[in-house]
Scaffold this active site. Structure first.
Site, PDB file in Angstrom:
ATOM      1  N   ILE A 486       8.023 -26.324 -38.138  1.00  0.00           N
ATOM      2  CA  ILE A 486       7.726 -26.270 -39.508  1.00  0.00           C
ATOM      3  C   ILE A 486       8.458 -25.349 -40.377  1.00  0.00           C
ATOM      4  CG2 ILE A 486       5.540 -25.040 -39.631  1.00  0.00           C
ATOM      5  CD1 ILE A 486       4.013 -27.457 -40.750  1.00  0.00           C
ATOM      6  N   GLY A 487       8.886 -24.302 -39.746  1.00  0.00           N
ATOM      7  CA  GLY A 487       9.383 -23.281 -40.184  1.00  0.00           C
ATOM      8  C   GLY A 487      10.494 -22.643 -39.745  1.00  0.00           C
ATOM      9  N   GLY A 488      10.949 -23.097 -38.534  1.00  0.00           N
ATOM     10  CA  GLY A 488      12.290 -22.428 -37.973  1.00  0.00           C
ATOM     11  C   GLY A 488      12.065 -22.139 -36.683  1.00  0.00           C
ATOM     12  N   THR A 530       5.563 -19.456 -31.947  1.00  0.00           N
ATOM     13  CA  THR A 530       6.672 -18.786 -31.508  1.00  0.00           C
ATOM     14  C   THR A 530       5.849 -17.821 -30.570  1.00  0.00           C
ATOM     15  OG1 THR A 530       7.589 -18.509 -33.883  1.00  0.00           O
ATOM     16  CG2 THR A 530       8.044 -16.635 -32.459  1.00  0.00           C
ATOM     17  N   VAL A 715       2.731 -15.038 -37.460  1.00  0.00           N
ATOM     18  CA  VAL A 715       2.832 -14.237 -38.624  1.00  0.00           C
ATOM     19  C   VAL A 715       2.865 -15.064 -39.810  1.00  0.00           C
ATOM     20  CG1 VAL A 715       4.852 -12.791 -37.536  1.00  0.00           C
ATOM     21  CG2 VAL A 715       5.373 -14.897 -38.692  1.00  0.00           C
ATOM     22  N   GLU A 717       0.211 -16.971 -41.190  1.00  0.00           N
ATOM     23  CA  GLU A 717      -1.001 -17.112 -41.735  1.00  0.00           C
ATOM     24  C   GLU A 717      -1.608 -15.868 -42.532  1.00  0.00           C
ATOM     25  OE1 GLU A 717      -3.883 -20.179 -39.833  1.00  0.00           O
ATOM     26  OE2 GLU A 717      -2.670 -19.119 -38.451  1.00  0.00           O
TER      27      GLU A 717
END
Lengths: 757, 161, 291
Positions: A486-488, A530, A715, A717
């Site tokens: 969703i973000g990398g 991650t 990292v 939230e």
């Protein structure tokens, strides 16, 4: 075999390579859910209740069904009877009975926007016309729209058969909108407050807000003649979609294949399902693939925002320390139970050492959309209350608000309100980083300018991950994973594998695959991907290393535990000058001749989750004549464990700050008395634009998580937790007035400053 | 189904013909009729910019233009920004600056930013923020997007050897 | 969205013929309101008449008498990108440059903004204080309507069936005058005015007294409104903050706002005053800068 990975001299980790999916996304080629095109594809649309609370007396779909080009109409009658069972979907759980009822209402519409029927037609416009031909007879009931009102004994009940789950598992005598009451307590808060030097007592309110992802929900399904179902969808968890659809449709899990498309934002809002079973049923009825899309109003009214809240805090200080806290939190769950009040209650005090406390939480249903997770769900509203009370307390004793937080800070071994001790955490480091920052050291001057700080905590999640890493003869690796990116995270996972294997990042090809193609993966939620999938990637990499070392040992006829793997080199020495060497590349190239394909695998339920802390400072200017608040400067410090790809870590923080600033200043669901949301568009639901924010400075504090091979913490939230309170504290500093209700909109500020209300 | 109209236009430099109903927007035509799905539907009422395209040299929201209005027009979409395999400096800068997370708003931002740099090759930060205010991003907080646009503007400044 | 036909007449005559065919017609200029309203079934039509191929509606004429004619369908970006217009009529650019974002301004027009007749439209107060006239055409001829007489209520104008707004005609502005328009919005862009104010200030030859003024407010009543009392309060006075404050008080008194999701009654009355005062100050600044 020995490992040397716990060194911090990383080769790949901490660099900023281009993400694997980047080129497709900047050229418009990436395929998102709504981009899917299939032969014979039909377009589906959903009919939604115009009433916030109404009994559904009858639904007549006959006129719609007669329209040429309309191939299927479904209502709740088309669902099999749902079971009263609870499913975990990551950061939240869902009752199948309620989920089924939320996807298509059965007996009652419980909020405006509640889905009641759906059609599939040969064009979008035809499908929309068909919706207007469906006749629904409603018996309109009075709605209840405020969390405190909903808790009253005389409130209209959403369900006559819902009783409060009281403390200790008891059940309330009468039906109630309070679904559950929970409590955390320790020490003797009453005595501590009695003996306190300073007591701050206030009530705080926040409004229902939306995650605001730019991509509306979508789902495309085809129900094949053999009973298999294929679903292309935008989700934070393909396996969770599969499980939920299987439960609602009472279909075998293995017969459902969910293909996760690129996702256009989620922030927790794409954990639950809305359209997937509907698309599947429409396909079953029509015999064609069906794509169902929400429009923006559907998204606001018919998906899962986060709770409006009421929080009461009573806080006592003794000798500069927080001596006691009593708090009550009432969170809106929406139409069905399941607000994040538990998480709010557990995180509220987490940055501090507080021995005497009692926290009561209430999960309350009312006639609004069923809430879903939203980035650290429950924590921002709790922090909005507590971090403001703390600010007032610090002012009362003349303490610097950051030094005060440092003096009261939790650290390794401190106990949470649950009694659980904290592992190595970095709250003190975050506060210190802000204290030392150029921002905090700069003066804040001028009329109606002010500075605010706040801290926040989020647990982060572990959960299950499976990955496969297949080594190719040319020395590249296909990394097969099942966590929504969703973000990398394709980048951050590929980097961890490259680090583990000692090969180039560019030689890892990371792909997110469908539910038939990899083992189970829980949702991308809880800031876990991650961390947990990274742990799986590490293990899969170690599996490859082990296999390569074993092959080398066999070939060299030496013990495998004497073979070393470092930076892609595989070596053995007898310590007396005899030396043998091979490499990852050579093993890859010769795999076919030396035992066949090398494939690393890992599946795990991740342990060792590292909680995350964050401390923010913001400067604001308030226009006293218009009430408008301008963000002048913003700096966020966060314990990020180890920043795998620092740019995307910064990006998570900056994005969360933007959301938090929007929540603080302008965002809210604005309902009329009948429960109609009046601002269900991006025009009037005012998310920040590029012109509303400055650059957002980040300080990445790295306190490695001892529970992860590379020290990773979630990292994504925690950075949304402090901004609400930090902005409120800054406005209080600028104006001398304390705003305890969100949003602190120009209207609220100007009315307060000029006595207009 | 209502009667469809024949439209002759130019999209990304290629002569293009299509049939559409008058009520179909350019966004619908691109996505549903022509298979150009780079422009995204975020709001369908002109408030998010995810569907931005360049129409006759100006950036517009394709959800607020009818397909039939394309007769004789020149349209550039995100699919036409790169020069074959060679990325536009903006695209390169978005990659290098990590200016995207989920990526759904990215095509709209790149198209809008291209229109900006076409009209003003050296905008300052405020100009960039003002110009892009019609493009919503929910992931990045805009910081890295603004930096990427400024970087692309700087890159364009360097004369080609 | 219901089905409709699309017509693109290339002349006014063709347009009037189409208008007379008995079908429910709506006009399409930039489409940034109309297309959305049709999509959301808030408005309905059998045929949509695209006005952008009619030369009269797409032309801009800087007249020799010092006035300005703006075709009703001319995109806003054409106005603020025109250096002479931007220099001589900054009060028009004030509104043209804030209606929607960049992508909206490529298409949206003053004419469309006026015909949409929102009480909060940004074009209205600015054009009203410019004393603009609207030239309305029908098959039988043309008529002129002052902007302030154009609005009949929220979403309603005095345009009759068969009529088309042809152009906006701005007369020569008084000597030593300047217009300033602004609005209050919660964000910094992409918002609808909570309240707005336009002011035209003209000084006498000495520059010490206010020769005349026009004040218009938006979003504080069912239609944009002229506030004569605010103009009277400053006429003949020195251009000081005390004087402007009186205009502000008059504006607040004249405002008849409602409470809705965009703002409260009290907030809007207050803003009517604040925005009026600030508009006077900025207009005065413009006059002084022009000297």
């Amino acid at each position: 075999m020995t490992t040397t990975d716990r060194s911090t001299n990383y080769r790949i980790i901490g660099t900023r390579p281009v993400r694997p999916d980047g080129v497709e996304k900047v050229t418009g080629k990436a395929q998102y859910g709504a981009d899917i095109r299939l032969p014979g594809l039909l377009h589906g649309r959903v009919l939604r209740s115009p009433h916030a609370h109404a009994r559904i007396v009858a639904i007549d779909t006959s006129e719609a069904e007669k329209m040429p080009g309309v191939l299927a109409v479904v209502t709740h009658r088309d669902f099999p009877a749902a079971r009263d069972v609870v499913q975990e979907i990551g950061e939240s759980s869902v009752n199948a009975l309620e989920l089924s009822d939320n996807v298509l209402a059965s007996r009652k519409a419980l909020y405006r926007g509640h889905a009641v029927a759906a059609v599939a037609a040969t064009s979008v416009h035809l499908a929309e016309e068909a919706l207007t031909k469906i006749r629904v007879e409603y018996q309109v009931l009075p709605p209840v729209l405020d969390v405190r009102d909903a808790m009253r004994e005389d409130a209209p009940l959403l369900s006559e058969t819902r009783f409060t789950k009281e403390l200790g598992g008891a059940r309330s005598e009468k039906p109630s909108n309070i679904a559950s009451h929970l409590r955390f307590q320790g020490g003797n808060p009453d005595a501590a407050l009695e003996e306190a030097d300073v007591v701050i007592e206030r009530e705080y309110r926040t409004k229902m807000v939306h995650q605001g992802y730019i991509e509306p929900h979508n789902s495309t399904a085809t129900w094949n003649a053999d009973g298999t179902i294929t679903i292309w969808t935008s989700t934070q968890g393909a396996f969770s979609v599969r499980a939920q659809v299987a439960e609602i449709l009472r279909h075998p899990i293995s017969s459902i294949r969910v293909i996760p498309m690129e996702i256009g934002g989620g922030f927790g809002g794409k954990l639950p399902i809305y359209l997937d079973p509907v698309a599947a049923l429409l396909s079953k009825k029509s015999g064609r693939p069906v794509k169902v899309l929400m429009n923006r109003t559907d998204v606001f009214e018919g998906s899962g925002p986060t709770s409006g809240t009421w929080v009461k805090v009573k806080l006592g200080l003794k000798d500069g320390k927080i001596s006691g806290v009593k708090a009550e939190l009432a969170y809106e769950a929406g139409a069905y139970p399941g607000s994040p009040v538990g998480a709010g209650s557990m995180t509220m005090l987490a940055p501090y050492v507080i021995d005497n406390f009692q926290i009561d939480g209430y999960d309350v249903v009312l006639n609004k959309p069923k809430v879903a997770a939203y980035r650290a769900p429950g924590s921002p509203a709790a922090a909005f209350a507590f971090e403001q009370a703390l600010d007032e307390a610090a002012r009362a004793i003349g303490a610097d608000p950051l030094q005060f937080r440092l003096d009261n800070s939790a650290r390794e071994g401190s106990r949470m309100v649950t009694g659980a001790p904290l592992a190595k955490v970095g709250h003190e480091e975050c506060v210190q980083a802000i204290l030392d920052s150029p921002h905090y050291k700069s003066p804040i001057e001028g009329p109606y300018r002010g500075r605010g700080v706040a801290s926040g905590y989020w647990f982060n999640g572990g959960m299950q991950s499976s990955v496969v890493a297949a080594v190719n003869p040319d020395g590249t690796v296909n990394l097969i994973e099942g966590s929504t990116d969703i973000g990398g995270t394709r980048a951050s996972l590929a980097m961890q594998l490259a680090e583990t294997l000692g090969i180039r990042y560019e030689d890892i090809h990371a792909t997110v695959v469908d539910t038939d193609s990899v083992g189970h993966n829980d949702v991308t939620g809880g800031s876990r991907t991650t961390f947990a999938s990274g742990m799986a990637v590490y293990q899969a990499g170690m599996d490859i290393r082990q296999q390569m070392c074993e092959r080398a040992a066999r070939e060299w006829n030496v013990p495998v535990d004497k073979v070393e793997y470092e930076d892609g080199r595989i070596t053995w020495t007898d310590g007396e000058g005899t030396f043998k060497e091979t490499s990852f590349a050579e093993q890859a190239r010769t795999a076919a001749q030396k035992g066949g394909p090398i494939v690393g695998k890992a599946s795990l339920s991740a342990r060792g989750v590292g909680g995350a802390y964050s401390t923010h400072v913001v400067d604001v200017e308030v226009d006293p004549d218009t009430g408008k608040v301008t963000i002048l400067r913003y700096t966020a410090a966060q314990d990020v464990g180890t920043a795998i790809h620092p740019s995307y870590v910064e990006g998570q923080i900056q994005g969360a700050v933007a959301q938090g600033v929007g929540w603080a200043l302008n965002e809210e669901y604005y309902f009329d008395d009948e429960g109609r949301m009046l601002n269900s568009s991006f025009l009037d639901y005012r998310m920040p634009t590029s012109l509303d924010l400055p650059m957002i400075d980040t300080i990445l504090v790295e306190v490695p998580n001892p529970g992860h091979p590379y020290g990773v913490r979630g990292v994504g939230e925690v950075p949304i937790v402090p901004p609400l309170a930090a902005v409120a504290n800054a406005i209080a500093d600028a104006t001398g007035r304390r705003f305890t209700e969100l949003p602190i909109s120009p209207r609220r500020v100007v009315e307060e400053l000029h006595g207009l209300a | 189904m209502a009667r469809r109209t024949h439209v002759t236009t130019s999209i990304n430099g290629l002569p293009t013909e299509f049939l559409c109903e008058p009520r179909q927007s350019v966004l619908e035509v691109l996505r549903d009729e022509l298979g150009l799905t780079g422009a995204k539907e975020g709001c369908n009422n002109g408030n998010c910019g995810a569907c931005a395209v360049i129409l006759n040299g100006r950036v517009v929201n394709s959800c607020c233009v009818l397909g039939v209005e394309l007769e004789g027009a020149e349209l550039t979409t995100i699919e036409g920004i790169a020069d074959g395999e060679k990325l536009h400096p903006l695209q390169q800068a978005f990659l290098e600056e990590a200016a995207l997370q989920c990526g759904i708003c990215t095509p709209g931002f790149i198209v809008s930013a291209k229109a900006l740099l076409d009209s003003d090759p050296h905008p300052d930060e405020h100009k960039v923020r003002f110009w892009l205010a019609g493009n919503l991003c929910r992931c990045t907080g805009y910081d890295k997007i603004v930096r990427a646009v400024l970087k692309a503007a700087d890159a364009a400044e360097t004369p080609v050897p | 969205m219901e089905a409709f036909e699309y017509l693109a007449p290339s002349s006014l005559a063709e347009a009037f013929t189409a208008l007379g065919n008995g079908k429910r017609s709506m006009m399409l200029a930039g489409g940034t309101d109309v297309i959305v309203q049709l999509r959301e079934n808030r408005r309905h039509c059998d045929q949509l008449i695209d006005l952008k191929h009619i030369p009269e509606l797409m032309s801009v004429d800087i007249r020799s008498d010092g006035g300005l004619d703006i075709g009703a369908a001319v995109p806003l970006a054409d106005l603020y990108n025109n250096r002479e217009i931007a220099r001589r009529w900054p009060g028009l650019v004030d509104s043209a440059s804030i209606i929607g974002g960049t992508a909206i301004q490529s298409r949206a027009s003053f004419g469309g903004n006026l015909c949409n007749a929102s009480p909060a439209a940004d074009s209205s107060p600015s054009l009203m204080v410019h004393d603009a006239r609207l030239v309305v055409a029908s098959a039988s001829g043309t008529r002129e309507v002052p902007v302030e007489a154009f609005f009949a209520g929220p979403g309603r104008s005095v345009l009759q069936p068969g009529e088309i707004l042809l152009r906006i005609s701005i007369p020569p502005q008084p000597a030593r005058s300047a217009v300033f328009y602004h609005r209050f919005i919660p964000r910094n862009e992409m918002d609808i005015a909570v309240a707005s104010a336009g002011v035209r200030l003209a000084l006498d030859e000495s520059g010490e007294r206010i020769a005349s003024a026009r004040v218009a407010l938006g979003a504080v009543g069912p239609t944009p409104m002229m506030v004569a009392a605010a103009a009277e309060a400053v006429t003949g006075q020195a251009p000081t903050s005390e004087t402007f404050a009186k205009a502000g008080e008059a504006a607040a008194a004249a405002a008849q706002p409602i409470t809705d999701m965009r703002g409260s009654m009290a907030q809007r009355k207050h803003l009517a005053s604040v925005l009026t005062v600030r508009a006077f100050e900025r207009a005065l600044q413009r006059i002084r800068e022009a000297r």
